[in-house]
Design an enzyme around this catalytic site. Structure first.
Site, PDB file in Angstrom:
ATOM      1  N   ASP A   1       0.754  -1.269  -0.067  1.00  0.00           N
ATOM      2  CA  ASP A   1      -0.024   0.114  -0.123  1.00  0.00           C
ATOM      3  C   ASP A   1       0.902   1.206  -0.050  1.00  0.00           C
ATOM      4  OD1 ASP A   1      -1.880   2.054   0.510  1.00  0.00           O
ATOM      5  OD2 ASP A   1      -2.732   1.152   1.967  1.00  0.00           O
TER       6      ASP A   1
ATOM      7  N   TYR B   1      -5.900  16.572 -10.013  1.00  0.00           N
ATOM      8  CA  TYR B   1      -5.247  15.286 -10.687  1.00  0.00           C
ATOM      9  C   TYR B   1      -4.086  15.851 -11.641  1.00  0.00           C
ATOM     10  CZ  TYR B   1      -4.145  11.631 -13.896  1.00  0.00           C
ATOM     11  OH  TYR B   1      -3.306  10.748 -14.668  1.00  0.00           O
TER      12      TYR B   1
ATOM     13  N   LYS C   1       0.243  15.097 -11.406  1.00  0.00           N
ATOM     14  CA  LYS C   1       1.092  14.578 -12.566  1.00  0.00           C
ATOM     15  C   LYS C   1       2.172  15.689 -12.908  1.00  0.00           C
ATOM     16  CE  LYS C   1      -0.811  10.629 -12.769  1.00  0.00           C
ATOM     17  NZ  LYS C   1       0.290   9.300 -12.227  1.00  0.00           N
TER      18      LYS C   1
END
Length: 277
Positions: free
Chosen positions: A54, A146, A150
């Site tokens: 994880d 998001y 990135k």
């Protein structure tokens, strides 16, 4: 001598396709990982070793790296693939979800990198392949958080590539375009849950949802995860891997359009795509 390749996030999509592809090679030992190992039991049948990992749990990350190093001395290649999209407008998206996304997409990637580097430096070789996105170079509305994650992966990868080169470690960034995986469904679900249907950004959210669904369905704009897996294999095994690999013709066209035409022209393109928002 076989190369030990540790891949994060292999339960589906790009990670799973990559684990399957690399496991078919005689010169690679694949360590496929997921939060719940039962979801990747099929990869063991394909020849991969299966580990629990994880990327938001430090003890879990340490244990996975130790398991590989105990058998091989060092991780030969790390593929930082785990990630997902939390979509919504900047104003309306809850920051708790944003923090969780950064824990997976950015901090998990960074911590895995920190954990494998001492062994790689001692061995005098290694590969780190970070799965970013074309979304690390262009931005669409309702996806700012998001895209920010990135963009962060872009920066980390560029700095890392220079820092570790003297130790014989090569670093590559994979920048996929639209890939037909569960990513689109996850992103659309988070977009739908980010705000009420009558809020100030309701029209924009609806347009973004329609645009996303249509783009992922369009075979000319999207590609299967195996297309990315093939490129990751190249980055892991090539003698002189490239710094960046953009995957899908549509992604290359969009990135170059944004770079060549500038912000004003790209904004005009977005206004055409999101008409009615």
């Amino acid at each position: 001598m076989t190369t030990a390749v540790l891949i994060t996030g292999t339960s589906s999509g790009i990670g799973r396709a990559t684990a399957e592809r690399l496991a078919a090679r005689a010169d690679v030992t694949v360590y496929a990982t997921a939060r719940r190992p039962e979801t990747i039991a099929g990869l063991a049948e394909a020849g991969a070793r299966v580990l629990a990992l994880d990327v938001t749990d430090d003890a879990s990350m340490r244990a996975a790296v130790r398991a590989v190093e105990a058998e091989h001395g060092a991780v030969g290649a790390l593929v930082n693939n785990a990630g997902y999209g939390e979509y919504g407008t900047i104003e309306e998206t809850g920051l708790g979800g944003v923090r969780r996304q950064f824990e997976t997409n950015v901090f998990g990637l960074a911590r895995m990198t920190q954990l494998v580097l001492p062994g790689m430096r001692t061995a005098g070789r290694g590969r780190i392949v970070n799965v970013g996105s074309m979304g690390g170079r262009i931005v669409f509305p309702a996806g700012g958080y998001y895209h920010a994650s990135k963009y962060a992966v872009e920066a980390l990868t560029d700095a890392l590539r220079f820092e570790v080169a003297p130790f014989g470690i090569k670093v590559s960034l994979i920048e996929p375009g639209l890939i037909r995986t569960s990513f689109g469904e996850t992103a659309a679900h988070s977009l739908a849950g980010s705000a009420g249907s009558a809020g100030p950004y309701a029209a924009l959210n609806a347009a973004a949802d329609r645009q996303m669904a249509a783009s992922y369905r369009n075979a000319a704009l999207s590609a299967p995860p195996e297309s990315v897996a093939k490129v990751i294999e190249r980055a892991v095994t090539a003698g002189r891997p490239r710094s960046r690999y953009v995957v899908t013709p549509a992604a290359r066209a969009l990135i170059h359009t944004r770079r060549l035409l500038g912000a004003a022209a790209f904004d005009a393109y977005l206004r055409m795509q999101f008409r009615g928002a």
